[in-house]
Enzyme design. Structure first.
Site, PDB file in Angstrom:
ATOM      1  N   HIS A  82      17.533  47.051  19.478  1.00  0.00           N
ATOM      2  CA  HIS A  82      18.806  47.628  19.928  1.00  0.00           C
ATOM      3  C   HIS A  82      19.962  46.685  19.599  1.00  0.00           C
ATOM      4  O   HIS A  82      21.020  47.115  19.117  1.00  0.00           O
ATOM      5  CB  HIS A  82      18.788  47.883  21.440  1.00  0.00           C
ATOM      6  CG  HIS A  82      17.830  48.936  21.872  1.00  0.00           C
ATOM      7  ND1 HIS A  82      16.943  48.744  22.911  1.00  0.00           N
ATOM      8  CD2 HIS A  82      17.606  50.196  21.432  1.00  0.00           C
ATOM      9  CE1 HIS A  82      16.236  49.841  23.079  1.00  0.00           C
ATOM     10  NE2 HIS A  82      16.605  50.734  22.185  1.00  0.00           N
TER      11      HIS A  82
ATOM     12  N   LYS B  86      12.413  60.633  30.942  1.00  0.00           N
ATOM     13  CA  LYS B  86      11.881  59.271  30.910  1.00  0.00           C
ATOM     14  C   LYS B  86      11.931  58.646  32.297  1.00  0.00           C
ATOM     15  O   LYS B  86      12.904  58.805  33.026  1.00  0.00           O
ATOM     16  CB  LYS B  86      12.695  58.386  29.951  1.00  0.00           C
ATOM     17  CG  LYS B  86      12.529  58.738  28.500  1.00  0.00           C
ATOM     18  CD  LYS B  86      13.271  57.737  27.626  1.00  0.00           C
ATOM     19  CE  LYS B  86      13.064  58.039  26.157  1.00  0.00           C
ATOM     20  NZ  LYS B  86      13.751  57.057  25.304  1.00  0.00           N
TER      21      LYS B  86
ATOM     22  N   ARG C   4      13.198  53.862  13.354  1.00  0.00           N
ATOM     23  CA  ARG C   4      12.078  52.959  13.116  1.00  0.00           C
ATOM     24  C   ARG C   4      11.080  53.525  12.117  1.00  0.00           C
ATOM     25  O   ARG C   4      10.373  52.775  11.452  1.00  0.00           O
ATOM     26  CB  ARG C   4      11.342  52.675  14.426  1.00  0.00           C
ATOM     27  CG  ARG C   4      12.180  51.923  15.425  1.00  0.00           C
ATOM     28  CD  ARG C   4      11.488  51.872  16.750  1.00  0.00           C
ATOM     29  NE  ARG C   4      11.368  53.250  17.239  1.00  0.00           N
ATOM     30  CZ  ARG C   4      11.085  53.585  18.485  1.00  0.00           C
ATOM     31  NH1 ARG C   4      10.866  52.662  19.369  1.00  0.00           N
ATOM     32  NH2 ARG C   4      11.008  54.842  18.843  1.00  0.00           N
TER      33      ARG C   4
ATOM     34  N   SER D 175      11.121  50.198  23.699  1.00  0.00           N
ATOM     35  CA  SER D 175      11.233  49.785  25.103  1.00  0.00           C
ATOM     36  C   SER D 175       9.984  50.167  25.880  1.00  0.00           C
ATOM     37  O   SER D 175       9.486  49.389  26.702  1.00  0.00           O
ATOM     38  CB  SER D 175      12.460  50.428  25.751  1.00  0.00           C
ATOM     39  OG  SER D 175      13.638  49.955  25.167  1.00  0.00           O
TER      40      SER D 175
END
Length: 156
Positions: free
Chosen positions: A17, A41, A90, A127
């Site tokens: 990040h 989440k 990614r 994360s």
């Protein structure tokens, strides 16, 4: 160039990040890091904690501010007058997911999305994965800014 929003849950913010923040900071006149709430989440850190961590790690970049937000990203972009959304990618699966969102966001408001490929050394870091490894006692200091690592370990 213009004002951009880099949105995410950032729970916790990783070195990946921070890499996107640094690169976006160099590419845009102003970058607003939008610390969002994703109802799907489960978060370890509340909104104020995530904003504090992001503000601390983004401090070296004077054109970056951190703002919490809830609701639709396009509404947030409109509220802060951002012309561009920045997304770090990614992998190909990130692209497949993010492309549909980018197209929908453009259709809804005309806001474009810029995809930034993640630096190779951060490509496998998320994360969620960092939290899972940390909960099981594994080392995660290489994936997090030091201040974030300290908070994560303290939380566990």
């Amino acid at each position: 160039m213009s004002r951009a929003v880099f949105p995410g849950t950032f729970d916790p913010p990783t070195n990946g990040h921070l890499d996107v923040i640094a690169r976006a900071s160099a590419a845009f006149t102003e970058v607003i890091v939008g610390a969002g709430v994703n109802p799907s989440k489960q978060r370890m850190f509340d909104g104020d904690e995530r904003v504090a961590m992001l503000t601390e790690i983004a401090a070296p970049y004077p054109n970056v501010t951190v703002v919490p937000f809830e609701g639709l990203l396009v509404d947030f972009c409109r509220a802060v007058d951002a012309q561009v959304i920045v997304k770090g990618l990614r992998s190909g699966s990130d692209y497949d997911y993010e492309l549909r969102m980018a197209q929908m966001n453009r259709q809804l408001t005309g806001v474009d999305t810029l995809f930034m490929p993640t630096a190779p050394e951060h490509g496998y870091v998320s994360s969620s994965l960092v939290k899972e490894i940390a909960k099981l006692g594994g080392p995660v200091d290489a994936f997090l800014p030091p201040s974030v690592h300290t908070r994560l370990i303290a939380r566990l």
